[in-house]
Design an enzyme around this catalytic site. Structure first.
Site, PDB file in Angstrom:
ATOM      1  N   LYS A  54      49.610  12.249  31.549  1.00 18.68           N
ATOM      2  CA  LYS A  54      48.543  13.185  31.924  1.00 18.68           C
ATOM      3  C   LYS A  54      48.060  13.956  30.702  1.00 18.68           C
ATOM      4  O   LYS A  54      46.862  14.114  30.477  1.00 18.68           O
ATOM      5  CB  LYS A  54      49.047  14.161  33.006  1.00 18.68           C
ATOM      6  CG  LYS A  54      49.147  13.526  34.378  1.00 18.68           C
ATOM      7  CD  LYS A  54      49.934  14.387  35.370  1.00 18.68           C
ATOM      8  CE  LYS A  54      50.142  13.619  36.669  1.00 18.68           C
ATOM      9  NZ  LYS A  54      51.065  14.269  37.604  1.00 18.68           N
ATOM     10  N   GLN A  98      54.259  19.682  38.496  1.00 22.21           N
ATOM     11  CA  GLN A  98      54.756  18.323  38.759  1.00 22.21           C
ATOM     12  C   GLN A  98      55.836  18.352  39.839  1.00 22.21           C
ATOM     13  O   GLN A  98      56.806  19.094  39.736  1.00 22.21           O
ATOM     14  CB  GLN A  98      55.322  17.740  37.446  1.00 22.21           C
ATOM     15  CG  GLN A  98      55.758  16.292  37.549  1.00 22.21           C
ATOM     16  CD  GLN A  98      54.611  15.326  37.820  1.00 22.21           C
ATOM     17  OE1 GLN A  98      53.539  15.439  37.245  1.00 22.21           O
ATOM     18  NE2 GLN A  98      54.839  14.378  38.712  1.00 22.21           N
ATOM     19  N   ASP A 121      45.481  19.492  42.179  1.00 21.96           N
ATOM     20  CA  ASP A 121      46.179  18.499  43.001  1.00 21.96           C
ATOM     21  C   ASP A 121      45.690  18.543  44.452  1.00 21.96           C
ATOM     22  O   ASP A 121      45.970  17.633  45.230  1.00 21.96           O
ATOM     23  CB  ASP A 121      47.693  18.774  42.976  1.00 21.96           C
ATOM     24  CG  ASP A 121      48.460  17.735  42.172  1.00 21.96           C
ATOM     25  OD1 ASP A 121      47.893  16.657  41.906  1.00 21.96           O
ATOM     26  OD2 ASP A 121      49.622  18.012  41.821  1.00 21.96           O
TER      27      ASP A 121
END
Ligand code: NDP
Length: 297
Positions: A54, A98, A121
């Site tokens: 990422k 994460q 997200d």
């Protein structure tokens, strides 16, 4: 029949190009550089690989990448304090924590601490509710990637019969919501679904998101249907090596389907591309810039 391959790797490259071009516009016209902050707690090897990837792709499209790597025993208080700091940092437009988090940390509490407009997200409860009520939201990256590929391949999805196998909060449920918003007729199947093969056989489009290697065989697939394989499973081979496979049995499904996403090279690359796209969208919204979502069209 041999299915068309929906090449997620190539499609993700086109999404990244659009993101990079929008980032350049933002810099030139507004002197703004979108920034994505990624928070990793602990040393889970798979999470470390994702975070590295990422960060690399964020820099490649010209955005700022801010990484926070925290000890596995980080307290909830310290993690929430970091999120508060990132929430109020004007250089940070997207925040991603994460998952999974170590078990002593409350994932729901942590995710809901992120400002909804920075929640790239799309897991914050506000974004979940906005998507469920067809309002403007941040959309979870994996289902967004699947939707973009389906739109690109089919054009209109209106009236299609879709079966989503899997009802997780990060893939199955938002996928179903997105497809409902496209006027598909959506069935969500799960581990308690009765006669799953027959349910899947009705589908024009099957989205497999179960986390079970090669669970969906070709004889569940209606001839000509589209198979979107979200699964990423590493299996051991007889020769001692390992291999990535999806949740669909590729060879037998490809023999019957009209189109299929491979694993690897299908949904996976689209997920990170959509994270970058969501960060640009967040940056535009936060700065009240017009046409903020049109760059993906
Ligand atoms: P979860 O484990 O959270 O959810 C799996 C879902 O599949 C559950 O709803 C479960 O049903 C259902 N399921 C499990 N077994 C069966 C079965 N035998 N028959 C029918 N349904 C079943 O997984 P995720 O949604 O997080 O992930 C799904 C897959 O997608 C995984 O392979 C994961 O690695 C992959 N993934 C890939 C991403 C990418 O970028 N390509 C991103 C995220 C995930 P129930 O609710 O009843 O238990």
């Amino acid at each position: 029949m041999s299915a068309n391959i929906i090449d997620g790797k190539a499609f993700a490259a086109t999404v990244r190009e659009k993101v990079a071009s929008k980032v350049a516009d933002l810099k030139n016209a507004h002197n703004i550089t979108p920034g994505l902050a990624v928070v990793l707690v602990g040393e889970d090897p798979a999470s470390q690989v994702y975070v590295r990837s990422k960060g690399k792709q964020t820099l490649e499209v010209g955005m700022n990448s801010i990484e926070h790597k925290l000890d596995p025993d980080t307290t909830e208080e310290a993690l929430l304090a970091l999120i508060d700091e990132l929430n109020s940092d004007p250089a940070v437009h997207g925040i991603l924590v994460q998952l999974p988090l170590p078990s002593h940390l409350d994932e729901t509490l942590v995710i809901n601490r992120i400002l909804p407009e920075k929640d790239v997200d799309g897991f914050h409860i506000s974004n979940v509710g906005l998507l469920a009520t067809s309002q403007k939201s941040m959309v979870p990256c994996t289902p967004l990637g699947c939707l973009l590929m389906l739109r690109d391949y089919h054009g209109s999805l209106s009236g299609k019969n879709v079966v989503v196998v899997g009802r997780s909060n990060i893939v199955g449920k938002p996928m179903a919501q997105l497809l409902l918003n496209e006027s598909c007729t959506v069935t969500i199947a799960h581990s308690r679904t009765v006669d799953l093969p027959d349910v899947v056989r009705n589908a024009d489009i099957v989205v497999a998101a179960v986390g079970r290697p090669e669970m969906v065989p070709g004889d569940w697939i209606k001839p000509g249907a589209t198979v979107i394989d979200v699964g990423i499973n590493r299996i051991s081979l007889d020769n001692g090596k390992t291999k990535l496979v999806g949740d669909a049995e590729y060879e037998s499904c490809a023999a019957v389907a009209g189109a299929i996403t491979p694993v690897p090279g299908g949904v996976g690359p689209m997920t990170i591309a959509c994270l970058l796209a969501n960060t640009v969208t967040a940056c535009c919204r936060i700065n009240n810039l017009p046409n903020e979502e049109s760059f993906l069209q």
